[in-house]
Design a protein around this motif. Structure first.
Motif, PDB file in Angstrom:
ATOM      1  N   ASN A  76       0.829  -1.200   0.000  1.00  0.00           N
ATOM      2  CA  ASN A  76       0.000   0.000   0.000  1.00  0.00           C
ATOM      3  C   ASN A  76       0.866   1.254   0.000  1.00  0.00           C
ATOM      4  O   ASN A  76       1.993   1.241   0.492  1.00  0.00           O
ATOM      5  N   GLY A  77       0.286   2.328  -0.540  1.00  0.00           N
ATOM      6  CA  GLY A  77       0.956   3.615  -0.522  1.00  0.00           C
ATOM      7  C   GLY A  77       0.358   4.498   0.558  1.00  0.00           C
ATOM      8  O   GLY A  77      -0.608   4.112   1.231  1.00  0.00           O
TER       9      GLY A  77
ATOM     10  N   TRP B 116      -3.411   4.339   2.995  1.00  0.00           N
ATOM     11  CA  TRP B 116      -3.583   4.462   4.449  1.00  0.00           C
ATOM     12  C   TRP B 116      -4.421   5.690   4.792  1.00  0.00           C
ATOM     13  O   TRP B 116      -5.363   5.596   5.589  1.00  0.00           O
ATOM     14  N   THR B 117      -4.099   6.836   4.209  1.00  0.00           N
ATOM     15  CA  THR B 117      -4.795   8.068   4.615  1.00  0.00           C
ATOM     16  C   THR B 117      -6.264   8.018   4.233  1.00  0.00           C
ATOM     17  O   THR B 117      -7.104   8.601   4.913  1.00  0.00           O
TER      18      THR B 117
ATOM     19  N   ASP C 112      -7.116   5.200  20.246  1.00  0.00           N
ATOM     20  CA  ASP C 112      -6.073   4.440  20.951  1.00  0.00           C
ATOM     21  C   ASP C 112      -5.169   3.712  19.962  1.00  0.00           C
ATOM     22  O   ASP C 112      -3.947   3.673  20.114  1.00  0.00           O
ATOM     23  N   LEU C 113      -5.816   3.144  18.918  1.00  0.00           N
ATOM     24  CA  LEU C 113      -5.025   2.391  17.945  1.00  0.00           C
ATOM     25  C   LEU C 113      -4.232   3.325  17.033  1.00  0.00           C
ATOM     26  O   LEU C 113      -3.134   2.987  16.587  1.00  0.00           O
ATOM     27  N   ILE C 114      -4.792   4.508  16.754  1.00  0.00           N
ATOM     28  CA  ILE C 114      -4.036   5.486  15.958  1.00  0.00           C
ATOM     29  C   ILE C 114      -2.786   5.903  16.725  1.00  0.00           C
ATOM     30  O   ILE C 114      -1.688   5.988  16.170  1.00  0.00           O
ATOM     31  N   TRP C 115      -2.977   6.123  18.005  1.00  0.00           N
ATOM     32  CA  TRP C 115      -1.854   6.524  18.862  1.00  0.00           C
ATOM     33  C   TRP C 115      -0.778   5.431  18.858  1.00  0.00           C
ATOM     34  O   TRP C 115       0.408   5.681  18.655  1.00  0.00           O
TER      35      TRP C 115
ATOM     36  N   GLY D 269     -12.201  -2.839  11.935  1.00  0.00           N
ATOM     37  CA  GLY D 269     -11.546  -4.080  11.516  1.00  0.00           C
ATOM     38  C   GLY D 269     -11.594  -4.263  10.013  1.00  0.00           C
ATOM     39  O   GLY D 269     -10.601  -4.640   9.383  1.00  0.00           O
ATOM     40  N   LEU D 270     -12.768  -3.982   9.425  1.00  0.00           N
ATOM     41  CA  LEU D 270     -12.913  -4.165   7.980  1.00  0.00           C
ATOM     42  C   LEU D 270     -12.052  -3.170   7.216  1.00  0.00           C
ATOM     43  O   LEU D 270     -11.504  -3.486   6.160  1.00  0.00           O
ATOM     44  N   THR D 271     -11.928  -1.964   7.769  1.00  0.00           N
ATOM     45  CA  THR D 271     -11.076  -0.967   7.131  1.00  0.00           C
ATOM     46  C   THR D 271      -9.634  -1.444   7.087  1.00  0.00           C
ATOM     47  O   THR D 271      -8.954  -1.314   6.078  1.00  0.00           O
ATOM     48  N   MET D 272      -9.214  -2.036   8.188  1.00  0.00           N
ATOM     49  CA  MET D 272      -7.846  -2.534   8.238  1.00  0.00           C
ATOM     50  C   MET D 272      -7.672  -3.729   7.298  1.00  0.00           C
ATOM     51  O   MET D 272      -6.710  -3.813   6.542  1.00  0.00           O
TER      52      MET D 272
END
Lengths: 96, 369, 470
Positions: free
Chosen positions: C176-177, C181-182, C193-196, C354-357
């Motif tokens: 991925n580029g 991700w963005t 919390d997970l972003i952190w 979860g699905l996004t990840m």
């Protein structure tokens, strides 16, 4: 890679144990699996593939891929789920 | 648009349907073959591949000898191996029964000899004890049943047979020009019709309005992981409850018609612990080092039988130009040959060995009388 | 035969939560786990002989709740066969046993997805999942100089763990580029919390000066009997290799992975309907909003029903347990609805994340078409992509035909490593995954010792049923 890949300082491991891989004695710790103990000391080529006789070793570490199968006390076992113990005799399944 | 017409339409793409199709094409007929799954997806492709004269009924021995010869000619394309085979008797009772069986089969033309248990262990040193008596047949061996589909797909294409896989036949109508066959997404007309549906023969017969006396068996087959060389040939049991062989790749294939469960119309059958464990125990009793193996796969192959355990091969009474072929005990070995025999009959020629006409049974559907 | 109201198979987060909740609601419940302890792959505990400095481990809470419930935990029990009714055949330390339950909850999780590449069979190449277990549970570094490659959040986790433990990451190779991700940031914001955590891992990589290759793929892993290095290429939007990097990157170890696929061997054996849902990781069994299948009393929960991640998994387990308890008449409809509503809301939120990840790992066409013809696809049987292509040329159209013709998927792993790749290769030529189908599931689910099945016996114990007439 023949130095010890065990991560130092994070945890206390189990009691030291020694087991045999072919003709070599391996230092290990209770709680480790045979696959991890071999990996830690750089023994990663565990077997040969059936048709091409290509080198293979532990891959999925979840008991699925069967690539880490070795002979343990004469029986075929997935070394990634087999705990080490004193005096275990492990034979790699490499074809010459 | 009118449906394509053929000289013959065949239902079922196992060994027998394919063999009939090839014979008809050879005889100059235009042939269509409909298979509901894929060529060789049924018993033809999932049986244990044993090619043994020691497991055949004496009444079928001439057919088995001829079928065996056809597999030999197919050779490497089907993984044919002629290893020799031993049938073992572990008790005095079994030894008595074996002696009788060997005599019957020899009289029927099979080159089988009775040998001493010690001689059996000389041939296969890893066998367990005690072996009370044994018989040996040098012609015994096996082929790789997994290759059945691939093998026939090639031959049928070469012969110009119109093969339609994943085409389940839904209706058959009799009309003046022959049989109109409707499958999943195709239809055609055949002057002649051959039902070769294996374990699905009952359903095929129902499409035509007849009740074929088919008993379905769910035979368990298992395979182990690769092992060091332990066995040279095929090992069988007096009562036919074991077929055991080590393939060239080192895996062991274990069969013997131990029963699982299932209904062919409901998809793959189920392995039962009782059936599997019984089969494995007998295999391990015969060859103790199997105790050190790992089982990697077990499955069920559906097999069709008639109540008298003789084949159903021939014209269907009251349905001119409609034929059935199936219920052949040892059908993998015998199939290629008996398919040719039926092909000859369909072509209007006299088959060199007798068929097994279904007219010996009442085929009227229940309640039709 | 031992009977239960509810049997749960698999003691990951979904299975632990399902068993705990079912037991709390009064159902006589057993939880079957192959490993020595509950936890699953994601919450795999340290071996009992190891001790850490008192830090709480994720998963401890679920484990504690399970321990204090009345559920029977059958650890070190491998399920080798299943049948309707529901019969569960297990092999445990005491041998074989058939268990029976009115309700069966499957919580068997996932397999890691691997897209084969030249050299991926070399010793020294391991899965990303393997790397996490090696580090977390065994406290062993995968290598001194490690390439981490593939797609998805596990990439970043593994790279950070290696650095944390004192290893070097030779290259971080992400399919991925930055924009991939963005584009997901808005959904990710639901879990600050997970972003952190993610940004802490990133800064770890940056601090270490790790070479980062975005929109890149490994084209070849080099080495004789072990890993020596990797070759990389830039990929296009379809993940097809375009521009090859000139130099080889030296490394002693490669950790690779392309996300997770639901483990469907049990649902296939039970002949449930499945659909191909790339966003959920591939083939998934058909279940309703209670995770109930078309078969009465049969549920599929956790990532095995679609990859939604470790936060959603226990919620799905609880929802299924509630539905099962209602069907078993342990709770009435009011109690069911009251308990269910908040769980469903939480599940939806957790799923979105979860699905996004897992969307980051959905395989794109170029990755499959770039698998070279001499690359081994089926590791067990040494079957190459070229042999699969040959089978297609010989007329094979579904995956089981390819299996019969080539032996691809016939080896000891039973297609768990190659099934996804082989079907993707076939689907790319035949048209769709639906046409290609799935490998037929057959017992045992994993290889079993023949002796464990046969036990000790005499000849007279072998029950010979009727034999064929002569």
């Amino acid at each position: 890679m023949n130095d010890d890949l065990r991560i130092q300082g994070a945890v206390f491991r189990g009691r030291p144990v020694r087991f045999q891989v072919d003709d070599q004695w391996i230092q290990s710790y209770e709680g480790e699996t045979v696959a991890a103990a071999l990996w830690a000391c750089g023994i990663r080529h565990l077997r040969s593939s059936p048709v091409m006789a290509a080198p293979r070793g532990m891959f999925c570490y979840m008991g699925l891929c069967q690539e880490c199968v070795v002979l343990i006390d004469g029986k075929r076992e997935t070394s990634c789920s087999f705990p080490v113990s004193d005096g275990l005799r492990v034979s790699l399944l490499k074809t010459p | 648009m009118s449906d394509a017409s053929f000289d013959a339409v065949i239902l079922g793409g196992g060994v027998m349907g394919s063999a009939v199709a090839l014979r008809l094409a050879e005889g100059g007929m235009r042939v269509a073959l409909f298979e509901q799954q894929a060529l060789g997806a049924g018993a033809s492709g999932v049986n244990a591949g044993t090619l043994s004269l020691q497991t055949k009924r004496a009444a079928l021995m001439p057919y088995a000898l001829a079928g065996h010869e056809l597999w030999r000619r197919a050779g490497a394309r089907v993984g044919y191996r002629e290893t020799g085979g031993l049938t073992l008797a572990f008790t005095p009772d079994e030894a008595g029964a074996l002696e009788e069986l060997v005599e019957q089969r020899r009289q029927a033309g099979a080159p089988i000899e009775l040998i001493h248990g010690d001689r059996a262990r000389e041939l296969e040193p890893q066998l367990g004890k005690p072996i009370e008596a044994a018989s040996y047949c040098a012609l015994d061996g096996y082929a790789n049943a997994s290759l059945t589909g691939l093998y026939y797909r090639g031959l049928l294409a070469e012969a110009g047979v119109h093969v339609r896989e994943a085409q389940r036949v839904e209706t058959i109508d009799r009309e003046s020009r022959g049989f109109r066959v409707h499958a999943t997404s195709e239809a055609c007309i055949g002057t002649r019709l051959v039902l070769a549906g294996g374990a699905w023969l009952k359903q095929a017969g129902a499409l035509l309005g007849i009740s074929l006396p088919i008993i379905v068996r769910a035979n368990i087959v298992s395979v182990t992981e690769r092992m060091p060389p332990l066995l040279r040939g095929v090992v069988l049991h007096t009562y036919g409850r074991l077929t055991l062989k080590q393939k060239p790749n080192g895996t062991f294939l274990i069969g013997g018609a131990w029963q699982g469960e299932g209904d062919p119309t409901q998809g793959p059958g189920r392995v039962t612990p009782e059936g599997l464990i019984g089969n494995l125990r007998l295999a391990e009793y015969a060859l103790p080092p199997l105790a050190r193996s790992r089982l990697i796969r077990s499955w069920v192959g559906y097999e069709a039988r008639a109540p008298d355990v003789l084949p159903l091969v021939g014209e269907i009474p009251d349905y001119p130009n409609a034929y059935v072929i199936g219920a052949v005990l040892g059908g993998y070995t015998i199939g290629p040959y008996i398919g040719r025999l039926l092909g000859d009959a369909v072509l209007g020629q006299e088959p060199e060995l007798a068929l097994f006409p279904p007219a010996r049974f009442d085929l009227a559907p229940a309640g039709a009388n | 035969m031992t009977g239960y109201d509810v049997i749960v198979i698999g003691a990951g987060p979904a299975g632990m939560a399902a068993a705990t909740r079912a037991a709390e609601l009064g159902a006589h419940t057993a939880l079957i786990e192959q490993g020595p302890e509950p936890g699953g792959q994601v919450y795999r505990p340290l071996p009992s002989q190891f001790s850490a400095g008192g830090d709480a481990h994720p998963g401890d809470e679920l484990r504690e709740q399970l321990r204090s419930s009345t559920a029977t935990v059958l650890a070190k029990h491998a399920v080798w066969n299943l049948a309707d009714g529901y019969h569960v055949d297990v092999i445990g330390p005491q041998g074989t046993k058939r268990l029976q339950a009115r309700t069966l909850i499957l919580a068997t999780g996932t397999y890691e997805r691997f897209v084969p590449v030249q050299g991926w069979t070399l010793p020294g190449v391991i899965g990303l999942g393997a790397a996490t277990v090696l580090i977390k549970s065994q406290q062993v570094l995968p290598g001194r100089n490690v390439v981490v490659a593939g797609a998805g959040p596990l990439l970043l986790l593994v790279a950070a763990m290696i650095l944390e433990a004192g290893g070097r990451v030779a290259a971080f190779v992400d399919l991925n580029g930055v924009t991939d991700w963005t584009a997901r940031l808005p959904t990710m914001l639901s879990r600050p919390d997970l972003i952190w955590q993610g940004s802490r891992w990133w800064s770890r990589l940056l601090r270490a000066g790790t070479p980062v290759f975005r929109r890149h793929v490994i084209t070849c892993i080099e080495g004789e009997n072990d890993v020596a290095g990797v070759q990389l290429a830039r990929v296009d939007r379809n993940w097809r290799a375009t521009h090859r990097e000139a130099r080889t990157i030296a490394a002693d170890t490669v950790c690779m992975g392309n996300g997770l696929c639901p483990s469907t061997d049990m649902t296939r054996l039970l002949k449930l309907g499945h659909r191909f849902a790339p966003e959920l990781g591939g083939w998934v069994p058909e279940v309703d909003e209670n995770f109930r299948s078309e078969r009465e009393g049969l549920y599929v929960v956790g990532d095995g029903a679609g990859v939604r991640g470790a936060a959603a998994a226990p919620l799905s387990g609880e929802i299924a347990a509630l539905s099962a308890a209602h069907a078993l008449e342990r709770i009435d409809r009011d109690q069911l609805e009251r308990a269910r509503t908040p769980l469903v809301q939480d599940f939806r939120r957790a799923s979105r994340f979860g699905l996004t990840m897992s969307g980051l790992t959905t395989v794109r066409a170029g990755l499959i078409s770039d698998i070279s013809s001499d690359t081994v696809v089926c590791r067990c049987e040494d079957i190459t992509r070229g042999q699969i292509d040959d089978a297609v040329a010989a007329g094979c159209r579904d995956i089981n035909q390819v299996k019969a013709a080539t032996r691809c998927g016939m080896g000891p792993c039973q297609g768990k490593m190659c099934g996804d790749a082989a079907t993707s290769i076939l689907a790319s030529q035949v048209g769709s995954h639906e046409q290609v189908g799935q490998l037929t599931a057959r017992p045992p689910f994993r290889p079993v010792d023949t002796k464990a099945l046969t036990g000790s016996f005499d000849y007279d114990d072998i029950v010979m049923a009727e034999h064929a007439p002569t």
